[in-house]
Design a protein around this motif. Structure first.
Motif, PDB file in Angstrom:
ATOM      1  N   LEU A   1      43.353  64.953  72.745  1.00  0.00           N
ATOM      2  CA  LEU A   1      44.170  64.505  73.857  1.00  0.00           C
ATOM      3  C   LEU A   1      45.625  64.783  73.517  1.00  0.00           C
ATOM      4  O   LEU A   1      46.068  64.528  72.400  1.00  0.00           O
ATOM      5  N   SER A   2      46.364  65.327  74.479  1.00  0.00           N
ATOM      6  CA  SER A   2      47.784  65.578  74.246  1.00  0.00           C
ATOM      7  C   SER A   2      48.536  65.531  75.571  1.00  0.00           C
ATOM      8  O   SER A   2      47.939  65.476  76.645  1.00  0.00           O
ATOM      9  N   TRP A   3      49.857  65.564  75.456  1.00  0.00           N
ATOM     10  CA  TRP A   3      50.743  65.558  76.617  1.00  0.00           C
ATOM     11  C   TRP A   3      51.504  66.874  76.618  1.00  0.00           C
ATOM     12  O   TRP A   3      52.088  67.266  75.611  1.00  0.00           O
ATOM     13  N   ASP A   4      51.478  67.573  77.754  1.00  0.00           N
ATOM     14  CA  ASP A   4      52.236  68.812  77.908  1.00  0.00           C
ATOM     15  C   ASP A   4      53.502  68.474  78.685  1.00  0.00           C
ATOM     16  O   ASP A   4      53.450  68.299  79.907  1.00  0.00           O
ATOM     17  N   PRO A   5      54.652  68.355  78.013  1.00  0.00           N
ATOM     18  CA  PRO A   5      55.876  67.965  78.713  1.00  0.00           C
ATOM     19  C   PRO A   5      56.374  69.031  79.693  1.00  0.00           C
ATOM     20  O   PRO A   5      57.040  68.715  80.671  1.00  0.00           O
ATOM     21  N   GLY A   6      56.040  70.291  79.447  1.00  0.00           N
ATOM     22  CA  GLY A   6      56.478  71.367  80.334  1.00  0.00           C
ATOM     23  C   GLY A   6      55.877  71.258  81.725  1.00  0.00           C
ATOM     24  O   GLY A   6      56.552  71.485  82.732  1.00  0.00           O
ATOM     25  N   ASP A   7      54.596  70.906  81.793  1.00  0.00           N
ATOM     26  CA  ASP A   7      53.890  70.758  83.075  1.00  0.00           C
ATOM     27  C   ASP A   7      53.717  69.299  83.480  1.00  0.00           C
ATOM     28  O   ASP A   7      53.191  69.023  84.548  1.00  0.00           O
ATOM     29  N   ALA A   8      54.094  68.365  82.606  1.00  0.00           N
ATOM     30  CA  ALA A   8      53.899  66.933  82.830  1.00  0.00           C
ATOM     31  C   ALA A   8      52.423  66.650  83.124  1.00  0.00           C
ATOM     32  O   ALA A   8      52.069  66.061  84.130  1.00  0.00           O
ATOM     33  N   ARG A   9      51.567  67.091  82.196  1.00  0.00           N
ATOM     34  CA  ARG A   9      50.118  66.897  82.357  1.00  0.00           C
ATOM     35  C   ARG A   9      49.488  66.389  81.061  1.00  0.00           C
ATOM     36  O   ARG A   9      49.927  66.716  79.965  1.00  0.00           O
ATOM     37  N   VAL A  10      48.414  65.634  81.260  1.00  0.00           N
ATOM     38  CA  VAL A  10      47.575  65.216  80.145  1.00  0.00           C
ATOM     39  C   VAL A  10      46.582  66.350  79.907  1.00  0.00           C
ATOM     40  O   VAL A  10      45.983  66.863  80.851  1.00  0.00           O
ATOM     41  N   VAL A  11      46.426  66.733  78.650  1.00  0.00           N
ATOM     42  CA  VAL A  11      45.506  67.807  78.288  1.00  0.00           C
ATOM     43  C   VAL A  11      44.351  67.200  77.494  1.00  0.00           C
ATOM     44  O   VAL A  11      44.574  66.559  76.460  1.00  0.00           O
ATOM     45  N   ILE A  12      43.144  67.394  77.993  1.00  0.00           N
ATOM     46  CA  ILE A  12      41.944  66.848  77.359  1.00  0.00           C
ATOM     47  C   ILE A  12      41.039  68.016  76.975  1.00  0.00           C
ATOM     48  O   ILE A  12      40.723  68.859  77.815  1.00  0.00           O
ATOM     49  N   GLU A  13      40.667  68.064  75.719  1.00  0.00           N
ATOM     50  CA  GLU A  13      39.714  69.056  75.233  1.00  0.00           C
ATOM     51  C   GLU A  13      38.476  68.326  74.735  1.00  0.00           C
ATOM     52  O   GLU A  13      38.591  67.381  73.961  1.00  0.00           O
ATOM     53  N   VAL A  14      37.312  68.782  75.192  1.00  0.00           N
ATOM     54  CA  VAL A  14      36.042  68.186  74.774  1.00  0.00           C
ATOM     55  C   VAL A  14      35.216  69.297  74.135  1.00  0.00           C
ATOM     56  O   VAL A  14      34.908  70.301  74.777  1.00  0.00           O
ATOM     57  N   PHE A  15      34.871  69.089  72.869  1.00  0.00           N
ATOM     58  CA  PHE A  15      34.082  70.056  72.122  1.00  0.00           C
ATOM     59  C   PHE A  15      32.645  69.563  72.001  1.00  0.00           C
ATOM     60  O   PHE A  15      32.411  68.358  71.920  1.00  0.00           O
ATOM     61  N   PRO A  16      31.678  70.467  71.941  1.00  0.00           N
ATOM     62  CA  PRO A  16      30.292  70.032  71.803  1.00  0.00           C
ATOM     63  C   PRO A  16      30.022  69.390  70.446  1.00  0.00           C
ATOM     64  O   PRO A  16      30.650  69.742  69.442  1.00  0.00           O
ATOM     65  N   PHE A  17      29.075  68.467  70.439  1.00  0.00           N
ATOM     66  CA  PHE A  17      28.642  67.834  69.202  1.00  0.00           C
ATOM     67  C   PHE A  17      27.852  68.847  68.382  1.00  0.00           C
ATOM     68  O   PHE A  17      27.007  69.561  68.915  1.00  0.00           O
ATOM     69  N   THR A  18      28.151  68.925  67.097  1.00  0.00           N
ATOM     70  CA  THR A  18      27.370  69.754  66.186  1.00  0.00           C
ATOM     71  C   THR A  18      27.115  68.969  64.908  1.00  0.00           C
ATOM     72  O   THR A  18      27.992  68.236  64.440  1.00  0.00           O
ATOM     73  N   GLU A  19      25.926  69.121  64.369  1.00  0.00           N
ATOM     74  CA  GLU A  19      25.588  68.453  63.106  1.00  0.00           C
ATOM     75  C   GLU A  19      26.486  68.941  61.975  1.00  0.00           C
ATOM     76  O   GLU A  19      26.803  68.202  61.066  1.00  0.00           O
ATOM     77  N   ALA A  20      26.920  70.197  62.052  1.00  0.00           N
ATOM     78  CA  ALA A  20      27.751  70.773  60.996  1.00  0.00           C
ATOM     79  C   ALA A  20      29.108  70.081  60.895  1.00  0.00           C
ATOM     80  O   ALA A  20      29.750  70.119  59.855  1.00  0.00           O
ATOM     81  N   ALA A  21      29.556  69.432  61.978  1.00  0.00           N
ATOM     82  CA  ALA A  21      30.862  68.765  61.972  1.00  0.00           C
ATOM     83  C   ALA A  21      30.785  67.341  61.438  1.00  0.00           C
ATOM     84  O   ALA A  21      31.796  66.683  61.282  1.00  0.00           O
TER      85      ALA A  21
END
Length: 191
Positions: free
Chosen positions: A99-119
């Motif tokens: 989760l992060s904030w992009d001040p240039g666009d004034a947007r919340v950025v959400i990245e969701v990665f798949p679950f992996t056993e290796a992680a």
């Protein structure tokens, strides 16, 4: 190269459930036009994401001195009480989220990665150098602050629609009741 399911911004970004309380499956859903992505996740992940989005927006609002670009609550016109869109076809199960904030666009950025056993790292491996594997795909959503507050509001409602909590131990109470450890496993009986 990972397949990126990108939405900037989505027409709709919500969390919802399928199933009865106690047996619900939680989902994130993002849609733009006919492009619909559904990602399964755990209840705790929904709670953590909503809480952290709210905290992030509060931090940004405080750093801007309460500027009007960040609403303190969800705007009424962005409230969404509709069910998840059909068909619900799980693209992947969520693992790591950022989760992060992009001040240039004034947007919340959400990245969701798949679950992996290796992680998954065991407690005795915490100090070791670990390289996380590249994901096959990820969900990337960029939403304005008002839509983020609306997401938090809906997530709170979805989380609250489950089984009530025991006032003594905090465990979920099924319709049949439950054996509370703080009451020595006894239930009150109606006279």
């Amino acid at each position: 190269m990972a397949l990126v399911h990108g939405f900037d911004p989505p027409e709709r970004f919500v969390t919802g459930t399928v199933g009865e309380p106690g047996e619900r499956t939680f989902f994130l859903q993002a849609r733009s036009g006919s492009h619909l992505i559904t990602v399964a996740l755990e209840k705790q992940q929904v709670a953590a994401l909503a809480e952290r989005i709210d905290e992030l927006l509060d931090e940004v609002m405080a750093s801007q001195g309460g500027a009007a670009t960040i609403p303190a609550v969800a705007p009424r016109d962005l409230e969404d009480a509709e069910p998840l869109e059909q068909p619900i076809e799980e693209e992947f199960r969520a693992g790591t989220m950022t989760l992060s904030w992009d001040p240039g666009d004034a947007r919340v950025v959400i990245e969701v990665f798949p679950f992996t056993e290796a992680a998954v790292v065991a407690p005795d491996q915490v100090e070791e150098d670990f390289e996380e594997p590249e994901p096959d795909e990820l969900l990337l959503v960029r939403i304005p602050a008002g839509a983020a507050r609306a997401f938090v509001q809906r997530a709170t409602q979805v989380l609250g629609a489950g089984r009530p909590s025991c006032p003594f131990c905090g465990s979920p109470v099924d319709p049949e009741g439950h054996l509370c450890v703080r009451m020595n496993g006894f239930r009150r009986r109606d006279p």
